[in-house]
Design a protein around this motif. Structure first.
Motif, PDB file in Angstrom:
ATOM      1  N   ILE A 279       0.841  -1.201   0.000  1.00 30.03           N
ATOM      2  CA  ILE A 279       0.000   0.000   0.000  1.00 30.03           C
ATOM      3  C   ILE A 279       0.875   1.250   0.000  1.00 30.03           C
ATOM      4  O   ILE A 279       0.613   2.212  -0.736  1.00 30.03           O
ATOM      5  CB  ILE A 279      -0.950  -0.014   1.217  1.00 30.03           C
ATOM      6  CG1 ILE A 279      -1.951  -1.166   1.104  1.00 30.03           C
ATOM      7  CG2 ILE A 279      -1.693   1.323   1.340  1.00 30.03           C
ATOM      8  CD1 ILE A 279      -2.777  -1.406   2.343  1.00 30.03           C
ATOM      9  N   ARG A 280       1.926   1.246   0.815  1.00 30.31           N
ATOM     10  CA  ARG A 280       2.836   2.402   0.880  1.00 30.31           C
ATOM     11  C   ARG A 280       3.452   2.687  -0.482  1.00 30.31           C
ATOM     12  O   ARG A 280       3.474   3.836  -0.950  1.00 30.31           O
ATOM     13  CB  ARG A 280       3.935   2.137   1.910  1.00 30.31           C
ATOM     14  CG  ARG A 280       4.875   3.319   2.143  1.00 30.31           C
ATOM     15  CD  ARG A 280       6.084   2.916   2.979  1.00 30.31           C
ATOM     16  NE  ARG A 280       6.993   2.047   2.244  1.00 30.31           N
ATOM     17  CZ  ARG A 280       7.884   2.476   1.362  1.00 30.31           C
ATOM     18  NH1 ARG A 280       7.990   3.775   1.086  1.00 30.31           N
ATOM     19  NH2 ARG A 280       8.676   1.610   0.738  1.00 30.31           N
ATOM     20  N   LEU A 281       3.921   1.651  -1.150  1.00 30.77           N
ATOM     21  CA  LEU A 281       4.547   1.826  -2.465  1.00 30.77           C
ATOM     22  C   LEU A 281       3.525   2.271  -3.510  1.00 30.77           C
ATOM     23  O   LEU A 281       3.842   3.079  -4.391  1.00 30.77           O
ATOM     24  CB  LEU A 281       5.211   0.512  -2.899  1.00 30.77           C
ATOM     25  CG  LEU A 281       6.448   0.097  -2.093  1.00 30.77           C
ATOM     26  CD1 LEU A 281       6.907  -1.303  -2.498  1.00 30.77           C
ATOM     27  CD2 LEU A 281       7.576   1.110  -2.273  1.00 30.77           C
ATOM     28  N   ILE A 302       2.719   7.819   2.879  1.00 28.38           N
ATOM     29  CA  ILE A 302       2.009   7.437   4.101  1.00 28.38           C
ATOM     30  C   ILE A 302       2.965   6.721   5.040  1.00 28.38           C
ATOM     31  O   ILE A 302       3.963   6.140   4.611  1.00 28.38           O
ATOM     32  CB  ILE A 302       0.796   6.527   3.815  1.00 28.38           C
ATOM     33  CG1 ILE A 302       1.256   5.211   3.162  1.00 28.38           C
ATOM     34  CG2 ILE A 302      -0.229   7.232   2.950  1.00 28.38           C
ATOM     35  CD1 ILE A 302       0.161   4.164   3.041  1.00 28.38           C
ATOM     36  N   SER A 303       2.648   6.795   6.323  1.00 26.69           N
ATOM     37  CA  SER A 303       3.351   6.006   7.337  1.00 26.69           C
ATOM     38  C   SER A 303       2.397   4.915   7.811  1.00 26.69           C
ATOM     39  O   SER A 303       1.172   5.115   7.848  1.00 26.69           O
ATOM     40  CB  SER A 303       3.778   6.890   8.506  1.00 26.69           C
ATOM     41  OG  SER A 303       4.694   7.880   8.070  1.00 26.69           O
ATOM     42  N   VAL A 304       2.963   3.746   8.142  1.00 20.77           N
ATOM     43  CA  VAL A 304       2.134   2.574   8.450  1.00 20.77           C
ATOM     44  C   VAL A 304       2.579   1.941   9.765  1.00 20.77           C
ATOM     45  O   VAL A 304       3.775   1.759  10.009  1.00 20.77           O
ATOM     46  CB  VAL A 304       2.238   1.525   7.319  1.00 20.77           C
ATOM     47  CG1 VAL A 304       1.325   0.337   7.613  1.00 20.77           C
ATOM     48  CG2 VAL A 304       1.894   2.146   5.965  1.00 20.77           C
ATOM     49  N   GLY A 305       1.597   1.625  10.608  1.00 21.18           N
ATOM     50  CA  GLY A 305       1.861   0.907  11.854  1.00 21.18           C
ATOM     51  C   GLY A 305       1.023  -0.352  11.932  1.00 21.18           C
ATOM     52  O   GLY A 305      -0.144  -0.348  11.524  1.00 21.18           O
ATOM     53  N   ILE A 306       1.601  -1.441  12.443  1.00 24.44           N
ATOM     54  CA  ILE A 306       0.938  -2.751  12.416  1.00 24.44           C
ATOM     55  C   ILE A 306       1.033  -3.433  13.771  1.00 24.44           C
ATOM     56  O   ILE A 306       2.080  -3.423  14.426  1.00 24.44           O
ATOM     57  CB  ILE A 306       1.568  -3.649  11.332  1.00 24.44           C
ATOM     58  CG1 ILE A 306       1.306  -3.053   9.951  1.00 24.44           C
ATOM     59  CG2 ILE A 306       1.031  -5.074  11.411  1.00 24.44           C
ATOM     60  CD1 ILE A 306       2.111  -3.692   8.848  1.00 24.44           C
ATOM     61  N   ALA A 307      -0.086  -4.042  14.178  1.00 23.19           N
ATOM     62  CA  ALA A 307      -0.112  -4.870  15.382  1.00 23.19           C
ATOM     63  C   ALA A 307      -0.938  -6.121  15.096  1.00 23.19           C
ATOM     64  O   ALA A 307      -1.830  -6.104  14.239  1.00 23.19           O
ATOM     65  CB  ALA A 307      -0.703  -4.100  16.557  1.00 23.19           C
ATOM     66  N   GLY A 333      11.209   8.958  10.357  1.00 23.34           N
ATOM     67  CA  GLY A 333      11.381   9.693   9.106  1.00 23.34           C
ATOM     68  C   GLY A 333      10.197   9.680   8.165  1.00 23.34           C
ATOM     69  O   GLY A 333      10.258  10.256   7.080  1.00 23.34           O
ATOM     70  N   ARG A 334       9.098   9.006   8.530  1.00 28.66           N
ATOM     71  CA  ARG A 334       7.900   8.913   7.704  1.00 28.66           C
ATOM     72  C   ARG A 334       8.128   8.066   6.443  1.00 28.66           C
ATOM     73  O   ARG A 334       9.231   7.688   6.142  1.00 28.66           O
ATOM     74  CB  ARG A 334       7.352  10.298   7.333  1.00 28.66           C
ATOM     75  CG  ARG A 334       6.839  11.103   8.514  1.00 28.66           C
ATOM     76  CD  ARG A 334       6.230  12.422   8.052  1.00 28.66           C
ATOM     77  NE  ARG A 334       5.519  13.095   9.157  1.00 28.66           N
ATOM     78  CZ  ARG A 334       6.100  13.859  10.050  1.00 28.66           C
ATOM     79  NH1 ARG A 334       7.413  14.046   9.983  1.00 28.66           N
ATOM     80  NH2 ARG A 334       5.405  14.413  11.018  1.00 28.66           N
ATOM     81  N   ASN A 335       7.010   7.792   5.744  1.00 28.63           N
ATOM     82  CA  ASN A 335       7.049   6.964   4.527  1.00 28.63           C
ATOM     83  C   ASN A 335       7.683   5.610   4.827  1.00 28.63           C
ATOM     84  O   ASN A 335       8.481   5.086   4.055  1.00 28.63           O
ATOM     85  CB  ASN A 335       7.803   7.688   3.405  1.00 28.63           C
ATOM     86  CG  ASN A 335       7.629   6.996   2.051  1.00 28.63           C
ATOM     87  OD1 ASN A 335       6.645   6.291   1.826  1.00 28.63           O
ATOM     88  ND2 ASN A 335       8.593   7.189   1.166  1.00 28.63           N
ATOM     89  N   LEU A 336       7.296   5.043   5.991  1.00 30.35           N
ATOM     90  CA  LEU A 336       7.864   3.770   6.445  1.00 30.35           C
ATOM     91  C   LEU A 336       6.763   2.870   6.996  1.00 30.35           C
ATOM     92  O   LEU A 336       5.677   3.343   7.357  1.00 30.35           O
ATOM     93  CB  LEU A 336       8.896   4.007   7.551  1.00 30.35           C
ATOM     94  CG  LEU A 336      10.160   4.790   7.181  1.00 30.35           C
ATOM     95  CD1 LEU A 336      10.913   5.171   8.448  1.00 30.35           C
ATOM     96  CD2 LEU A 336      11.053   3.965   6.255  1.00 30.35           C
ATOM     97  N   VAL A 337       7.073   1.576   7.073  1.00 32.26           N
ATOM     98  CA  VAL A 337       6.203   0.606   7.724  1.00 32.26           C
ATOM     99  C   VAL A 337       6.906   0.125   8.990  1.00 32.26           C
ATOM    100  O   VAL A 337       8.063  -0.285   8.942  1.00 32.26           O
ATOM    101  CB  VAL A 337       5.912  -0.602   6.811  1.00 32.26           C
ATOM    102  CG1 VAL A 337       5.088  -1.650   7.560  1.00 32.26           C
ATOM    103  CG2 VAL A 337       5.189  -0.154   5.546  1.00 32.26           C
ATOM    104  N   ARG A 338       6.219   0.187  10.111  1.00 33.27           N
ATOM    105  CA  ARG A 338       6.752  -0.324  11.365  1.00 33.27           C
ATOM    106  C   ARG A 338       5.693  -1.219  12.013  1.00 33.27           C
ATOM    107  O   ARG A 338       4.498  -0.949  11.921  1.00 33.27           O
ATOM    108  CB  ARG A 338       7.114   0.820  12.316  1.00 33.27           C
ATOM    109  CG  ARG A 338       8.319   1.638  11.849  1.00 33.27           C
ATOM    110  CD  ARG A 338       9.596   0.848  11.977  1.00 33.27           C
ATOM    111  NE  ARG A 338      10.785   1.608  11.589  1.00 33.27           N
ATOM    112  CZ  ARG A 338      11.334   1.548  10.383  1.00 33.27           C
ATOM    113  NH1 ARG A 338      10.780   0.778   9.438  1.00 33.27           N
ATOM    114  NH2 ARG A 338      12.420   2.239  10.099  1.00 33.27           N
ATOM    115  N   THR A 339       6.165  -2.279  12.680  1.00 24.98           N
ATOM    116  CA  THR A 339       5.264  -3.186  13.383  1.00 24.98           C
ATOM    117  C   THR A 339       5.528  -3.106  14.879  1.00 24.98           C
ATOM    118  O   THR A 339       6.537  -2.546  15.323  1.00 24.98           O
ATOM    119  CB  THR A 339       5.461  -4.642  12.919  1.00 24.98           C
ATOM    120  OG1 THR A 339       6.699  -5.137  13.451  1.00 24.98           O
ATOM    121  CG2 THR A 339       5.484  -4.734  11.392  1.00 24.98           C
TER     122      THR A 339
END
Length: 352
Positions: A279-281, A302-307, A333-339
């Motif tokens: 989705i980010r790409l 977009i920035s993405v967070g996952i749980a 830094g934004r424009n990243l995916v983090r879990t």
């Protein structure tokens, strides 16, 4: 973190609402605040279009116009009134159907009695003319019963059509109540209902789920620079990227003004991260062009967070962890995916 984020975001919407009330010299009724808060948050596309058109035509929104807009788009009774209307039509249709069935039952009963009487008389009659009279009467009773049955059949077919139409109206009302008008994704109410249902399902079957939260980077600055209409275009772009990267059983929602939430049943953290990355790409790959001028506005990120749901989780706790991961993505830094695993690993490193 989730509560702090909600506080900051909603305070911005509230301050914006107050500024619109002041700018339009409107009385600060609770409904005034609700209307302009909703406008600032961008939840109700129909309301925003109507307000923008009024501002374009008149330069401001008067008190009467505001009250009219509130009644049209925000009044708590709006959907209720429509449900009442459909309910009344259903009740009327059922009453008419019951009346028709009662008349048919009466006609069938009369016909049965006529058959019994004719049968009893025919057994004892010896006069041919009387027999002819009884047969003629029996034929007329039969024709009357056939006509009554045909009328009932026609009434049943018409009632079926009417009820199907009313059912479609109810489905439309239900869809409207659970759908975000701007993006056509599910709305916050649908999200809250769905996550509670998934939590219950976990306790019943052990089937877990992942939660993906996304937030458009620097959206407020973008909105302030290019205007709400272009901001709406950005929201649609992100919504399209979400739709194109989820499956039919996934639940994609507009969670807040520029936030989206995706519930992924029976999906691991690793797989959810891959979906978030796609989705980010997809969002980053699109160049945004202002429709009115053709101006190239560059790219949106977009920035993405996952749980992922854990045993003993609640809807609130999993949202809080996903939100924490989202803010980690922004902080890195934004424009990243983090879990949530990235958060756990970072905290372990700090302890060590």
């Amino acid at each position: 973190m989730a509560e702090e984020d909600d506080h900051k975001r909603t305070i911005k919407y509230g301050e914006s609402a107050i500024s619109y009330i002041k700018k339009n010299t409107l009385p600060a009724y609770p409904r005034s605040y609700e209307l302009w808060y909703t406008y600032s948050a961008g939840y109700n596309q129909g309301l925003n279009r109507a307000i923008n058109e009024t501002l374009k035509t008149n330069g401001r929104v008067s008190t009467d116009e505001m009250l009219t807009l509130y009644g049209r788009f925000l009044s708590p009774t709006r959907l209720g009134d429509r449900l009442d209307e459909v309910g009344s039509k259903v009740s009327k249709e059922v009453e008419e159907l019951v009346d028709s069935l009662q008349l048919s039952a009466d006609a069938t009963s009369d016909y049965g009695q006529a058959l019994e009487k004719a049968s009893a008389k025919i057994k004892t009659v010896t006069d041919a003319s009387k027999l002819q009279t009884y047969v003629t009467h029996l034929v007329k009773s039969t024709q009357k019963a056939v006509t009554s049955n045909r009328k009932l059949e026609s009434q049943l077919l018409e009632s079926k059509k009417q009820i199907e139409t009313l059912q479609s109206s109810l489905e439309a009302i239900r869809y409207e109540s659970l759908t975000d008008e701007l993006t056509t994704l599910n709305n916050r109410k649908h999200f809250e209902n769905s996550i509670e249902r998934l939590v219950d399902q976990f306790h019943e079957s052990g089937r877990g789920f992942a939660l993906v939260l996304t937030d458009i980077d620097h959206f407020k600055a973008f909105n302030d620079t290019y205007g709400h209409q272009t901001g709406d275009q950005v929201l649609r772009l992100v919504a399209l990227a979400v739709k194109q990267n989820v499956k039919s059983e996934d639940i994609a929602c507009r969670y807040g003004g520029e936030e989206f939430a995706i519930l992924l049943p029976n999906v691991s953290t690793k797989d959810a991260a891959e979906i978030g990355e796609r989705i980010r790409l997809a969002v980053m790959s699109k160049e945004l062009v202002k429709r009115s001028t053709g101006e190239n506005l560059g790219r949106v990120t977009i920035s993405v967070g996952i749980a992922t749901y854990r045993d003993m989780d609640t809807a609130h706790s999993i949202v809080a962890r996903a939100d924490k991961a989202l803010y980690a993505a922004k902080g890195d830094g934004r424009n990243l995916v983090r879990t949530e695993q990235d958060i756990d690993d970072t905290e372990e490193e700090k302890v060590a």
